[in-house]
Design a protein around this motif. Structure first.
Motif, PDB file in Angstrom:
ATOM      1  N   ALA A  59      11.198   8.397  49.083  1.00  0.00           N
ATOM      2  CA  ALA A  59       9.796   8.565  49.435  1.00  0.00           C
ATOM      3  C   ALA A  59       9.504  10.003  49.853  1.00  0.00           C
ATOM      4  O   ALA A  59       8.482  10.580  49.439  1.00  0.00           O
ATOM      5  N   ASN A  62       9.451  12.213  46.874  1.00  0.00           N
ATOM      6  CA  ASN A  62       8.196  12.015  46.144  1.00  0.00           C
ATOM      7  C   ASN A  62       7.029  12.694  46.847  1.00  0.00           C
ATOM      8  O   ASN A  62       6.189  13.330  46.201  1.00  0.00           O
ATOM      9  N   ILE A  83       3.474   5.855  50.542  1.00  0.00           N
ATOM     10  CA  ILE A  83       4.605   6.323  49.724  1.00  0.00           C
ATOM     11  C   ILE A  83       5.904   5.646  50.181  1.00  0.00           C
ATOM     12  O   ILE A  83       6.703   5.193  49.355  1.00  0.00           O
TER      13      ILE A  83
END
Length: 186
Positions: A59, A62, A83
């Motif tokens: 996460a 990302n 996320i």
């Protein structure tokens, strides 16, 4: 809200903008500020601490890569929440494809503790299994509303769905949990 950030006075939004503009330390400061919350969210949403650690790492990578896509129509913490939850749900889905049987942990419990430790372990295992039996979407909604204490509107914002969707997922999840945990009422 500057704990864990070394006292940086910038807002979360300022830090994210600075990161996108090339400030090498801004993203680290932002994540340090919210690290404890994001870790606990990953732990509550994931099946195991290992999955939580892997999902949180995914996460954060990302978020780091997609920071330029952040729209200021939501708070940065809501964006990070979404996320992290999505990464946890993705990991749950991947794990279902390649199901494994975890090895039991044999910890030696101290004998001086007067509490019923086996009862605590049984309760914890029962609740964990019941949460695992929910769909990933129901589990995320239940965790957000019933465990983290978010309002339905806040959970909907954080999970990126309509409030009615959160209400129905919570309702269905609670019914399923009641069925699965009915034996604990005695």
């Amino acid at each position: 809200m500057t704990w864990g950030s070394g006292g940086d006075p910038r807002t979360d939004e300022d830090l994210l903008r600075a990161h996108v503009s090339g400030d090498a330390g801004a993203f680290t400061t932002l994540i340090e500020r919210h690290q404890a919350y994001l870790w606990s969210l990953a732990c509550r949403t994931s099946a195991t601490p290992e999955d939580a650690a892997d999902a949180l790492q995914e996460a954060l990578l990302n978020a780091h890569r997609m920071a330029h896509r952040f729209r200021s129509d939501a708070k940065v913490t809501s964006w990070l929440h979404r996320i992290v939850v999505n990464a946890c749900l993705d990991r749950i889905r991947r794990n279902k494809v390649r199901a494994t049987i975890p090895l039991p942990e044999y910890d030696v419990l101290p004998l001086a503790d007067p509490r019923d430790q086996m009862g605590d372990v049984d309760l914890s295992l029962s609740i964990g299994r019941a949460l695992d039996a929910l769909t990933p979407d129901q589990r995320a909604a239940i965790v957000a509303v019933d465990i983290e204490g978010y309002s339905v509107a806040e959970a909907a914002e954080r999970l990126g769905v309509a409030t009615g969707t959160i209400k129905s997922r919570c309702s269905r999840g609670r019914v399923r949990l009641a069925e699965l945990l009915g034996h604990l009422r005695q």
